[in-house]
Design a protein around this motif. Structure first.
Motif, mmCIF file in Angstrom:
data_model
loop_
_atom_site.group_PDB
_atom_site.id
_atom_site.type_symbol
_atom_site.label_atom_id
_atom_site.label_comp_id
_atom_site.label_asym_id
_atom_site.label_seq_id
_atom_site.Cartn_x
_atom_site.Cartn_y
_atom_site.Cartn_z
ATOM 1 N N GLU A 57 0.775 -1.373 -0.240
ATOM 2 C CA GLU A 57 -0.061 0.242 0.124
ATOM 3 C C GLU A 57 0.878 1.437 0.241
ATOM 4 O O GLU A 57 0.289 2.091 -0.839
ATOM 5 C CB GLU A 57 -0.812 0.182 1.337
ATOM 6 N N SER A 58 2.011 1.366 1.102
ATOM 7 C CA SER A 58 2.827 2.143 0.420
ATOM 8 C C SER A 58 3.143 2.594 -0.697
ATOM 9 O O SER A 58 3.047 4.224 -0.794
ATOM 10 C CB SER A 58 3.564 2.444 1.996
ATOM 11 N N LEU A 59 4.313 1.467 -1.086
ATOM 12 C CA LEU A 59 4.462 2.192 -2.527
ATOM 13 C C LEU A 59 3.183 2.622 -3.833
ATOM 14 O O LEU A 59 3.655 3.579 -4.384
ATOM 15 C CB LEU A 59 4.944 0.115 -3.507
ATOM 16 N N HIS A 60 2.650 1.665 -2.980
ATOM 17 C CA HIS A 60 1.184 2.253 -4.412
ATOM 18 C C HIS A 60 0.626 3.867 -3.729
ATOM 19 O O HIS A 60 0.645 4.819 -4.845
ATOM 20 C CB HIS A 60 -0.668 1.811 -4.036
ATOM 21 N N SER A 65 1.116 9.415 -6.305
ATOM 22 C CA SER A 65 1.568 10.966 -4.870
ATOM 23 C C SER A 65 2.623 11.239 -5.842
ATOM 24 O O SER A 65 2.416 12.606 -6.902
ATOM 25 C CB SER A 65 1.997 10.543 -3.620
ATOM 26 N N LYS A 66 3.529 10.414 -6.056
ATOM 27 C CA LYS A 66 4.938 11.018 -7.936
ATOM 28 C C LYS A 66 3.847 11.579 -9.204
ATOM 29 O O LYS A 66 4.063 12.594 -9.508
ATOM 30 C CB LYS A 66 5.243 10.131 -8.105
ATOM 31 N N ILE A 67 2.935 10.888 -9.244
ATOM 32 C CA ILE A 67 2.087 11.345 -10.784
ATOM 33 C C ILE A 67 1.208 12.553 -10.698
ATOM 34 O O ILE A 67 0.973 13.512 -11.475
ATOM 35 C CB ILE A 67 1.060 9.941 -10.876
ATOM 36 N N TRP A 68 0.658 12.622 -9.206
ATOM 37 C CA TRP A 68 0.258 14.189 -9.018
ATOM 38 C C TRP A 68 1.126 14.880 -8.755
ATOM 39 O O TRP A 68 0.368 15.967 -8.995
ATOM 40 C CB TRP A 68 -0.294 13.658 -7.097
ATOM 41 N N GLN A 69 2.409 15.269 -8.301
ATOM 42 C CA GLN A 69 3.451 15.650 -8.567
ATOM 43 C C GLN A 69 4.287 15.636 -9.994
ATOM 44 O O GLN A 69 3.996 17.640 -10.143
ATOM 45 C CB GLN A 69 4.538 15.350 -7.626
ATOM 46 N N ALA A 70 3.777 15.391 -10.815
ATOM 47 C CA ALA A 70 4.135 15.639 -12.701
ATOM 48 C C ALA A 70 2.885 15.765 -12.884
ATOM 49 O O ALA A 70 3.576 15.846 -14.464
ATOM 50 C CB ALA A 70 4.938 14.408 -12.738
ATOM 51 N N VAL A 81 -5.438 12.852 -11.273
ATOM 52 C CA VAL A 81 -5.689 11.914 -10.448
ATOM 53 C C VAL A 81 -6.836 12.773 -9.512
ATOM 54 O O VAL A 81 -6.457 13.613 -9.250
ATOM 55 C CB VAL A 81 -4.060 12.195 -9.388
ATOM 56 N N SER A 82 -7.748 11.434 -9.408
ATOM 57 C CA SER A 82 -8.387 11.466 -8.662
ATOM 58 C C SER A 82 -8.074 12.214 -6.974
ATOM 59 O O SER A 82 -7.812 11.606 -6.582
ATOM 60 C CB SER A 82 -9.714 9.658 -8.342
ATOM 61 N N GLU A 83 -9.229 13.677 -7.011
ATOM 62 C CA GLU A 83 -8.674 13.676 -5.462
ATOM 63 C C GLU A 83 -9.936 13.755 -4.726
ATOM 64 O O GLU A 83 -9.655 13.694 -3.768
ATOM 65 C CB GLU A 83 -8.509 15.000 -5.967
ATOM 66 N N LYS A 84 -11.057 13.133 -5.700
ATOM 67 C CA LYS A 84 -12.611 13.143 -4.708
ATOM 68 C C LYS A 84 -12.707 11.892 -5.207
ATOM 69 O O LYS A 84 -12.923 10.741 -6.278
ATOM 70 C CB LYS A 84 -13.602 14.053 -5.921
#
Length: 219
Positions: A57-60, A65-70, A81-84
């Motif tokens: 789960e941590s890796l997921h 989160s990295k995709i969200w940053q990029a 990335v789904s915020e809701k």
């Protein structure tokens, strides 16, 4: 195990925060196991196994989160990335990533899965046929929620970090069938419909070997 106490200490908060319900991510699991979890039947899971789940789960979470940053636009596509949580046919669920074509508005639902090396090699060899029904139900529910027929699995081998993309293009009938199956399982589990529960227990043959309730199974 030598480090059992260490694992249990790490998992104290992890276990406490997991409120159980039948949702998109587990609707394709063994229905009897779902019922046992719903009514709070005690299950014994080795600390080392739970620790492995928490690492996955941590890796997921790190990957998403990295995709969200990029996030941003790339040529003709928008990455979101789904915020809701999505309102699926059986309740709330969160898709990892939505890719939207700016020209035609078409959306692709992307679901990341951190899996074992053996599972990864099976899917690498068999493609979509090697993907279990649990994952297929989950992706179909998300596709139904955002009104698209296109999904994409991104599998990550947790042993070596290798990535594998597997496309899932549903037709309307397939989505409808998966959605109806999820509804049927959820209703049976929540209302303790034993006849239906037995029909979907287990969903996949390998589940029994890893089931926390295998020593107290009525099947």
């Amino acid at each position: 195990m030598l480090l059992d106490n260490v694992y249990k200490k790490i998992l104290t908060d992890y276990e406490a925060q997991r409120d159980f319900s039948v949702r998109p991510s587990n609707a394709g699991s063994c229905a009897l196991a779902l019922r046992k979890q719903l009514v709070g039947e005690k299950k014994e899971i080795p600390a080392k196994v739970l620790f492995a789940f928490s690492v996955g789960e941590s890796l997921h979470k790190m990957l998403v989160s990295k995709i969200w940053q990029a996030r941003g636009e790339e040529v003709n596509y928008i990455y979101l990335v789904s915020e809701k949580e999505l309102d699926t046919a059986i309740g709330k669920g969160r898709a990892d990533l939505l890719i939207r074509n700016k020209e035609n508005g078409e959306t692709i639902v992307v679901d990341f899965k951190i899996i074992s090396d053996a599972h990864f090699r099976k899917i690498k060899q068999s493609g979509l046929e090697g993907v279990g029904i649990r994952y297929m139900i989950q992706l179909a529910l998300y596709c139904d929620a955002v009104k698209t027929k296109k999904g994409l699995f991104v599998f990550v081998n947790k042993d070596n970090g290798e990535f594998l993309e597997v496309s899932a293009c549903f037709d309307i009938l397939k989505i409808a069938n998966y959605v109806e199956l999820a509804r049927k399982i959820k209703d049976a589990v929540e209302n303790n419909n034993i006849e239906i529960i037995k029909q979907f227990s287990p969903m996949e043959g390998w589940e029994c070997g890893y089931c926390s309730f295998k020593d107290n199974c009525e099947l």
